[in-house]
Design a protein around this motif. Structure first.
Motif, PDB file in Angstrom:
ATOM      1  N   TRP B  52      97.049  54.970  -0.486  1.00 51.62           N
ATOM      2  CA  TRP B  52      97.501  54.352  -1.723  1.00 51.62           C
ATOM      3  C   TRP B  52      97.283  55.290  -2.902  1.00 51.62           C
ATOM      4  O   TRP B  52      96.241  55.252  -3.541  1.00 51.62           O
ATOM      5  CB  TRP B  52      96.734  53.054  -1.971  1.00 51.62           C
ATOM      6  CG  TRP B  52      97.030  51.984  -0.976  1.00 51.62           C
ATOM      7  CD1 TRP B  52      98.250  51.517  -0.625  1.00 51.62           C
ATOM      8  CD2 TRP B  52      96.094  51.227  -0.212  1.00 51.62           C
ATOM      9  NE1 TRP B  52      98.130  50.515   0.309  1.00 51.62           N
ATOM     10  CE2 TRP B  52      96.820  50.324   0.581  1.00 51.62           C
ATOM     11  CE3 TRP B  52      94.693  51.227  -0.117  1.00 51.62           C
ATOM     12  CZ2 TRP B  52      96.212  49.432   1.455  1.00 51.62           C
ATOM     13  CZ3 TRP B  52      94.097  50.331   0.749  1.00 51.62           C
ATOM     14  CH2 TRP B  52      94.860  49.458   1.535  1.00 51.62           C
ATOM     15  N   GLY B 120      97.683  49.588  -4.811  1.00 55.71           N
ATOM     16  CA  GLY B 120      96.626  49.123  -3.924  1.00 55.71           C
ATOM     17  C   GLY B 120      95.635  48.186  -4.589  1.00 55.71           C
ATOM     18  O   GLY B 120      94.952  47.437  -3.917  1.00 55.71           O
ATOM     19  N   ARG B 135     102.067  47.339  -5.537  1.00 54.23           N
ATOM     20  CA  ARG B 135     102.522  48.140  -4.400  1.00 54.23           C
ATOM     21  C   ARG B 135     103.688  49.026  -4.810  1.00 54.23           C
ATOM     22  O   ARG B 135     104.241  48.879  -5.901  1.00 54.23           O
ATOM     23  CB  ARG B 135     102.996  47.230  -3.267  1.00 54.23           C
ATOM     24  CG  ARG B 135     101.946  46.232  -2.854  1.00 54.23           C
ATOM     25  CD  ARG B 135     102.368  45.470  -1.648  1.00 54.23           C
ATOM     26  NE  ARG B 135     101.412  44.397  -1.401  1.00 54.23           N
ATOM     27  CZ  ARG B 135     101.477  43.590  -0.366  1.00 54.23           C
ATOM     28  NH1 ARG B 135     102.443  43.721   0.509  1.00 54.23           N
ATOM     29  NH2 ARG B 135     100.588  42.647  -0.196  1.00 54.23           N
ATOM     30  N   SER B 140     104.699  52.020   3.251  1.00 57.60           N
ATOM     31  CA  SER B 140     103.919  51.471   4.359  1.00 57.60           C
ATOM     32  C   SER B 140     104.443  50.112   4.830  1.00 57.60           C
ATOM     33  O   SER B 140     103.838  49.087   4.557  1.00 57.60           O
ATOM     34  CB  SER B 140     102.430  51.371   3.996  1.00 57.60           C
ATOM     35  OG  SER B 140     102.249  50.685   2.795  1.00 57.60           O
ATOM     36  N   MET B 143     102.230  47.616   6.795  1.00 59.47           N
ATOM     37  CA  MET B 143     101.325  46.764   6.031  1.00 59.47           C
ATOM     38  C   MET B 143     101.986  45.412   5.776  1.00 59.47           C
ATOM     39  O   MET B 143     101.380  44.367   5.915  1.00 59.47           O
ATOM     40  CB  MET B 143     101.011  47.417   4.686  1.00 59.47           C
ATOM     41  CG  MET B 143     100.177  48.666   4.793  1.00 59.47           C
ATOM     42  SD  MET B 143      98.460  48.241   5.086  1.00 59.47           S
ATOM     43  CE  MET B 143      97.758  49.864   5.187  1.00 59.47           C
ATOM     44  N   VAL B 146     102.024  43.199   8.783  1.00 62.71           N
ATOM     45  CA  VAL B 146     100.753  42.526   9.021  1.00 62.71           C
ATOM     46  C   VAL B 146     100.609  41.323   8.100  1.00 62.71           C
ATOM     47  O   VAL B 146     100.125  40.273   8.493  1.00 62.71           O
ATOM     48  CB  VAL B 146      99.577  43.505   8.809  1.00 62.71           C
ATOM     49  CG1 VAL B 146      98.240  42.793   8.956  1.00 62.71           C
ATOM     50  CG2 VAL B 146      99.646  44.648   9.805  1.00 62.71           C
ATOM     51  N   ALA B 147     101.123  41.479   6.858  1.00 57.68           N
ATOM     52  CA  ALA B 147     100.961  40.422   5.874  1.00 57.68           C
ATOM     53  C   ALA B 147     101.685  39.138   6.294  1.00 57.68           C
ATOM     54  O   ALA B 147     101.301  38.053   5.918  1.00 57.68           O
ATOM     55  CB  ALA B 147     101.473  40.897   4.522  1.00 57.68           C
TER      56      ALA B 147
END
Lengths: 166, 148
Positions: B52, B120, B135, B140, B143, B146-147
């Motif tokens: 980040w 970040g 962000r 990424s 990421m 995953v969220a």
């Protein structure tokens, strides 16, 4: 003997509660979620080194529940419990090896505590973005754990004789 | 400085050196673990800056299960309500900075977290389960996976 130990455990619990309360008064925040001094950890170290693992965990759980109901909410209790779980496991393991200084054990405990809290927060929010604060929290765990460790080392060496003999 | 003073100085230094070596020998385990921990902290800082470090362009507000995105370049006031339309928080975007202006929770920790402007960084509100993060769009993607 047993009642004496019981009363001392109560005394330690009270001291830990007061330290937790004092901590809520200190604005030790600086824009980072989860940053704190961990004063009550001094009492946890004391219990761990003088009375052993079981009493330490018992008093700690009671402390977290009382502090949570007084000053926090359901979330803060869960976060504290997870942090305490992480730090106690690490500290008990390190203490069992008998190779490490009390201050070092405290440092590792502080870092484990902060790691545990950020992990449970990440799981709760379902996002890895909180890991941004992991390095800062590790550093703060290192510094605060060290300071608290030095304080509790002084306390343990002075109180151990008093509590086990007298 | 005369010769005698010099000799005493050298002797004292040797004593200090021997004591120092003794201390290190006695505390080998402690010193090793401390060095490992310091390396760990530095490694995490480096890893964070590696992942980040761009200038952010998107404000992501995650409230319970809803995720909304706002451009960072436009000034904006965003009120956050719950499903019953009870007003909870006010997020302000201004001049590339984001902060929590109002909150109705008792501890107001989200307001104390101040203004964020780097990729970040986040503002977290535990009681209302809100997370405001900065962000860079398209950065990424794993990421974001995953969220969800």
């Amino acid at each position: 003997m047993k009642s004496k130990k019981l009363s001392f455990l109560g005394l330690f619990l009270t001291a830990a509660l007061i330290l937790s309360y004092i901590e809520t008064l200190i604005p030790f925040f600086y824009g980072i979620p989860g940053l704190k001094l961990g004063l009550a950890n001094a009492m946890v170290m004391l219990l761990l080194y003088i009375y052993g693992v079981k009493d330490c965990i018992l008093v700690n759980i009671i402390r977290i529940l009382i502090v949570g109901f007084f000053f926090g909410n359901a979330f803060s209790i869960i976060y504290s419990l997870v942090g305490a779980l992480f730090s106690v496991i690490i500290m008990v393991i390190l203490k069992k090896t008998d190779k490490f200084d009390l201050a070092v054990v405290s440092i590792c405990g502080g870092m484990a505590h902060n790691t545990g809290q950020i992990l449970i927060a990440s799981v709760f929010f379902g996002t890895p973005y909180l890991l941004y604060y992991l390095p800062v929290l590790l550093l703060s765990g290192f510094i605060c754990g060290g300071v608290i460790g030095i304080i509790s080392k002084g306390l343990v060496t002075r109180l151990k004789v008093l509590l086990t003999n007298g | 400085m005369n010769a005698r003073a010099f000799i005493t100085l050298v002797q004292e230094l040797t004593v200090i050196k021997v004591k120092f070596k003794q201390t290190i020998k006695n505390n080998r385990a402690n010193i090793t673990i401390l060095i490992i921990l310091i390396f760990l902290i530095v490694a995490f800082f480096l890893a964070r800056n590696f992942f980040w470090s761009d200038t952010p362009d998107t404000v992501v507000i995650q409230h319970n299960d809803s995720i909304k995105e706002y451009p960072l370049s436009e000034d904006n006031d965003i009120a956050i309500m719950d499903i019953l339309n009870n007003y909870h928080n006010l997020v302000i975007i201004k001049d590339g900075k984001v902060w929590m202006e109002k909150a109705d929770c008792p501890d107001k920790l989200c307001m104390k977290q101040g203004k964020i402007s780097k990729e970040g960084q986040s503002i977290v509100c535990l009681p209302h389960k809100i997370i405001v993060s900065l962000r860079k769009k398209g950065h990424s993607p794993e990421m974001d996976a995953v969220a969800k």
